[in-house]
Design an enzyme around this catalytic site. Structure first.
Site, PDB file in Angstrom:
ATOM      1  N   ARG A  77     -16.890  28.383  23.717  1.00 48.87           N
ATOM      2  CA  ARG A  77     -17.480  29.542  24.437  1.00 48.87           C
ATOM      3  C   ARG A  77     -16.102  30.156  24.974  1.00 48.87           C
ATOM      4  O   ARG A  77     -15.273  29.881  25.630  1.00 48.87           O
ATOM      5  CB  ARG A  77     -18.206  28.829  25.672  1.00 48.87           C
ATOM      6  N   HIS A 121     -17.111  37.498  32.347  1.00 46.05           N
ATOM      7  CA  HIS A 121     -16.197  36.378  33.330  1.00 46.05           C
ATOM      8  C   HIS A 121     -15.366  36.951  34.318  1.00 46.05           C
ATOM      9  O   HIS A 121     -14.017  36.717  33.974  1.00 46.05           O
ATOM     10  CB  HIS A 121     -15.733  35.197  32.197  1.00 46.05           C
ATOM     11  N   GLU A 166     -21.121  32.463  36.320  1.00 48.16           N
ATOM     12  CA  GLU A 166     -21.125  32.150  37.826  1.00 48.16           C
ATOM     13  C   GLU A 166     -21.237  33.429  38.694  1.00 48.16           C
ATOM     14  O   GLU A 166     -20.201  33.709  39.246  1.00 48.16           O
ATOM     15  CB  GLU A 166     -19.716  31.427  38.089  1.00 48.16           C
ATOM     16  N   ASN A 293     -22.753  25.282  35.133  1.00 45.97           N
ATOM     17  CA  ASN A 293     -21.342  24.810  35.287  1.00 45.97           C
ATOM     18  C   ASN A 293     -21.387  23.626  36.570  1.00 45.97           C
ATOM     19  O   ASN A 293     -21.879  23.942  37.579  1.00 45.97           O
ATOM     20  CB  ASN A 293     -20.454  25.831  35.856  1.00 45.97           C
ATOM     21  N   TYR A 295     -18.741  20.559  38.648  1.00 41.63           N
ATOM     22  CA  TYR A 295     -17.562  20.130  39.015  1.00 41.63           C
ATOM     23  C   TYR A 295     -17.518  19.042  40.120  1.00 41.63           C
ATOM     24  O   TYR A 295     -16.974  17.977  39.939  1.00 41.63           O
ATOM     25  CB  TYR A 295     -16.563  21.304  39.538  1.00 41.63           C
ATOM     26  N   GLU A 374     -19.764  24.545  31.304  1.00 40.57           N
ATOM     27  CA  GLU A 374     -18.427  24.233  31.986  1.00 40.57           C
ATOM     28  C   GLU A 374     -18.366  22.763  32.760  1.00 40.57           C
ATOM     29  O   GLU A 374     -19.522  22.578  33.508  1.00 40.57           O
ATOM     30  CB  GLU A 374     -17.869  25.128  32.856  1.00 40.57           C
TER      31      GLU A 374
HETATM   32  O1  IFM Z   1     -11.614  28.426  35.998  1.00 42.62           O
HETATM   33  C1  IFM Z   1     -12.751  28.528  36.397  1.00 42.62           C
HETATM   34  C2  IFM Z   1     -13.719  29.296  35.524  1.00 42.62           C
HETATM   35  O2  IFM Z   1     -13.043  30.542  35.167  1.00 42.62           O
HETATM   36  C3  IFM Z   1     -15.165  29.340  36.042  1.00 42.62           C
HETATM   37  N1  IFM Z   1     -15.777  28.190  36.619  1.00 42.62           N
HETATM   38  C4  IFM Z   1     -14.656  27.200  37.356  1.00 42.62           C
HETATM   39  C5  IFM Z   1     -13.339  26.875  36.552  1.00 42.62           C
HETATM   40  C6  IFM Z   1     -12.432  26.173  37.373  1.00 42.62           C
HETATM   41  O3  IFM Z   1     -12.297  26.575  38.922  1.00 42.62           O
END
Ligand code: IFM
Length: 477
Positions: A77, A121, A166, A293, A295, A374
């Protein structure tokens, strides 16, 4: 934990983004983007780092694709830098820019790696920002033109198109808190940027399908926030965060409407007159997959005494101290520090949030396939005397989250694949090169690439499509 086999056809990939890895910022006709400008604003980015060189991927495609092949990736990606294609965001395409992505796609296909292309992006052409950026409705139409150019050029070879990455960050960090490019603090007016991004998604998806046909695989990637609350009163605060952060994108894209309650509770901020007849129909397009995405998680409570951390350190809600809050209209909501462990970003490690999010999406949209576009972690990697990078914290993080994806699949979620963020160390936006998310280390002096232990580990996961029990590092257990 026992070993876990992923479903047949599960896609194993890794992700990057143009401004974060390409470099070559002024080469072959590329125009300036908002990040070229913003990164030069004193104090905007740690140590004034820019993406001028980044990981120099622009000059190293064969080497980087060879590494992907070595890792056995099914898919890669990447994002396309709009200013490489249209330096001012409109007008004819630059042949050298098209050729760069065409060569990348061909190299990937020759390595048996499916190209997954993100159209946006975050590197908006600066010339469009000069005309208002995402606050200007016209930007959405320019984006659709650019999407059609790319579909025409690469449509025969790209496996999946992602319109936006995002949009929460583009809108609320770009135009509300000012922590990201273009660094504006527009208050309630920034909800116009939200709507224009939603509109851009719908217009671009339609533009791609206009060129390639209705079956063209189109997706979008959202960073949906998983927020927790401990009491019924706090649950109301969580619901407001859900609406302003998640529903404001998810509901128009998936259901063709904005939540009534959101419109009501933000009516003191904007009258939403930027939403025109027909927009919501345009925005709601069928998606091949919904990109997720993920985290970490957040925790809120209702309060008025919002403690701010030391300037420069991440706040509990992820934005940096000293900036305006990205949480429009939520000044009475307090973000609590989540229990650790934490990554180098200061983000808490909470794999269960991934399971919860996937299952919630599946429950709401049972026929919508999902894709993790992500997931990954920054840690302060150390190069050992033997030259290796023993990033066991990262392996533990990844294993824990893959296990969480597996649990969601067991419970019925239709998750089609996983893209590790990131293939290689790169420019982490306002943190510059200070945060390393890669499974491949980039030495920023020599630009040499070295596979970290996590890359060797991931190669085995990909090869066997199986997650073996991992000895979890004590900090992440
Ligand atoms: O690096 C970023 C990415 O560009 C978008 N999502 C989160 C990642 C980590 O912060």
């Amino acid at each position: 934990m026992v070993s876990r086999v992923f479903p047949e056809g599960f896609v194993w990939g890794a992700a990057t983004a143009s401004y974060q890895i390409e470099g070559a910022a002024a080469e072959d006709g590329r125009g300036p983007s908002i990040w070229d400008t913003f990164s030069r604003v004193p104090g905007a980015v740690l140590d004034g780092h820019t993406g001028d060189v980044a990981a120099d991927h622009y000059h190293r495609v064969p080497e980087d694709v060879a590494l992907m092949r070595e890792l056995g990736l099914d898919a890669y990606r990447f994002s396309i830098a709009w200013p490489r294609i249209q330096p001012t965001g409109s007008g004819p395409a630059v042949r050298a820019g098209l050729d760069f992505y065409s060569r990348l796609v061909d190299e990937l296909l020759a390595a048996d790696i499916a190209p997954v292309a993100t159209l946006y992006h975050w590197d908006l052409p600066q010339a469009l920002e000069d005309e208002g950026g995402w606050m200007n409705r016209e930007t959405a139409y320019r984006f659709a033109d650019y999407a059609a150019i790319m579909a025409t050029e690469l449509g025969d070879r790209v496996a999946m198109w992602t319109t936006l990455n995002e949009p929460w960050c583009s809108a609320f960090l770009g135009y509300t808190s000012g922590g990201h490019a273009p660094g504006r603090t527009e208050g309630g007016a920034s909800l116009a940027a939200v709507h224009h991004l939603n509109l851009a998604h719908g217009l671009a998806a339609r533009a791609v399908r206009g060129v390639l046909g209705e079956e063209a695989p189109v997706s979008v990637t959202l960073n949906l926030h998983v927020t927790r609350a401990d009491t019924p009163a706090d649950a109301a605060a969580k619901a407001r965060i859900d609406r302003i952060a998640n529903e404001v994108f998810l509901q128009p894209m998936m259901e063709g409407s904005y939540p009534e309650q959101l419109l009501a509770e933000t009516s003191h901020l904007t009258d939403w007159s930027f939403v025109r007849d027909g927009d919501l129909e345009t925005i709601a397009v069928p998606l091949e997959v919904l990109g997720v995405n993920y985290y970490s998680t957040g925790r809120v409570r209702t309060g008025t005494d919002v403690a701010l951390p030391e300037p420069g350190t991440p706040a509990a809600d992820g934005h940096r101290a000293g900036q305006a809050s990205p949480w429009l209209g939520c000044d009475d909501i307090e973000w609590l520090k989540q229990p650790g462990p934490y990554t180098a970003m200061g983000w808490n490690v909470d794999p269960q949030g991934m399971t919860d999010l996937l299952l919630e999406l599946h429950e709401r949209y049972p026929h919508q396939p999902l894709m993790i576009t992500e997931n990954g972690a920054a840690f302060d990697d150390v190069v050992a005397p033997d030259g290796r990078i023993h990033d066991e914290d990262r392996v533990a993080y990844l294993a824990g989250h893959l296990e969480a994806v597996g649990r969601a699949i067991d419970a019925g979620a239709d998750v089609r694949g996983y893209f590790l963020w990131s293939l290689m160390d790169n420019y982490e936006w306002a943190y510059g090169y200070h945060k390393r998310f890669g499974m491949i280390r980039v030495d920023y002096d020599t630009l040499e690439r070295t596979l970290k232990d996590s890359a060797h580990w991931y190669r085995e996961v990909v090869r066997t499509s199986t997650l073996q029990p991992v000895e979890i590092a004590p900090r992440l257990g």
